[in-house]
Design an enzyme around this catalytic site. Structure first.
Site, PDB file in Angstrom:
ATOM      1  N   HIS A  64       0.816  -1.213   0.000  1.00  0.00           N
ATOM      2  CA  HIS A  64       0.000   0.000   0.000  1.00  0.00           C
ATOM      3  C   HIS A  64       0.852   1.267   0.000  1.00  0.00           C
ATOM      4  O   HIS A  64       1.927   1.297   0.588  1.00  0.00           O
ATOM      5  CB  HIS A  64      -0.911   0.042   1.236  1.00  0.00           C
ATOM      6  N   LYS A  73       6.399   5.589   7.534  1.00  0.00           N
ATOM      7  CA  LYS A  73       5.870   4.655   8.533  1.00  0.00           C
ATOM      8  C   LYS A  73       7.013   4.068   9.350  1.00  0.00           C
ATOM      9  O   LYS A  73       8.037   3.661   8.809  1.00  0.00           O
ATOM     10  CB  LYS A  73       5.134   3.497   7.845  1.00  0.00           C
ATOM     11  N   TYR A 133       2.050   0.492  13.707  1.00  0.00           N
ATOM     12  CA  TYR A 133       2.880   1.453  12.983  1.00  0.00           C
ATOM     13  C   TYR A 133       2.392   2.872  13.178  1.00  0.00           C
ATOM     14  O   TYR A 133       1.219   3.141  13.349  1.00  0.00           O
ATOM     15  CB  TYR A 133       2.997   1.104  11.501  1.00  0.00           C
ATOM     16  N   ASP A 173      -6.191  -5.766  -2.731  1.00  0.00           N
ATOM     17  CA  ASP A 173      -4.834  -6.235  -2.996  1.00  0.00           C
ATOM     18  C   ASP A 173      -4.817  -7.312  -4.077  1.00  0.00           C
ATOM     19  O   ASP A 173      -3.839  -7.444  -4.806  1.00  0.00           O
ATOM     20  CB  ASP A 173      -4.186  -6.742  -1.715  1.00  0.00           C
TER      21      ASP A 173
END
Length: 185
Positions: A64, A73, A133, A173
């Site tokens: 992503h 991130k 995250y 996905d």
């Protein structure tokens, strides 16, 4: 220094190893300290959002990225183990389309810094994994894109767990774009 920093094969993607203090009672470590992060990496970041997911063995989340409001991130695992991947999506970068990876687990306490401009994903190797995250920008669904996890142009060597022929994917996905057709930065 409360952690060490190791560049991956993509020098901007970093693996951070915190200093873990353990004894018969358990363990303690600082999972993030802005001052120490900046000193060790040379990066000034401001995190605006924390995310937490739990996934079963064989689940692959990603790859992503956001075409606007690119997110940096800082990722880690608090339960289980994952194979974590970052792909450079910056069209004018000398490492465009290349990837770096790291095994992250609750046992090794490693973290990975995924800079803005990179796609990110992970494959769960343990029975389940809890993945946390921090992000440097907010999630904007209209700007989110998915890069095809098994695109031959990327040639990511995903270590599928024994007995699993294909990962479990979200619908978005499963129909993600290959690198040649993916929007880039």
């Amino acid at each position: 220094m409360p952690f060490t920093v190791t560049p991956t094969r993509l020098p901007e993607v970093l693996v951070l190893q915190p200093q873990v203090f353990g004894d018969s009672r358990g363990f303690f470590f600082e999972s993030f300290n802005a001052r120490d992060f900046e000193t060790a990496t040379g990066l000034q970041v401001q995190f605006v959002q924390d995310n937490h997911s739990k996934s079963a063995r064989g689940v692959l989340r990603g790859l992503h990225y956001q075409i606007e409001h690119a997110q940096g991130k800082l990722v880690r695992v608090t339960q289980g183990e994952v194979f974590d991947v970052a792909v450079d999506m910056r069209k004018n970068s000398p490492t465009f389309g290349q990837w770096a990876s790291c095994h992250l687990s609750a046992d090794n306490a490693k973290q990975m810094w995924v800079p803005p401009g990179f796609a990110h994903g992970f494959l769960v190797l343990s029975e389940s994994a809890e993945f946390l995250y921090k992000t440097t920008d907010y999630w904007y669904p209209k700007h989110e894109r998915s890069l095809l996890w098994n695109d031959p142009a990327l040639a990511i060597d995903w270590p599928l767990p024994d007995g699993i022929d294909a990962p479990v994917l979200a619908a978005k996905d499963a129909v993600a774009s290959p690198l040649a057709q993916a929007p880039t930065y």
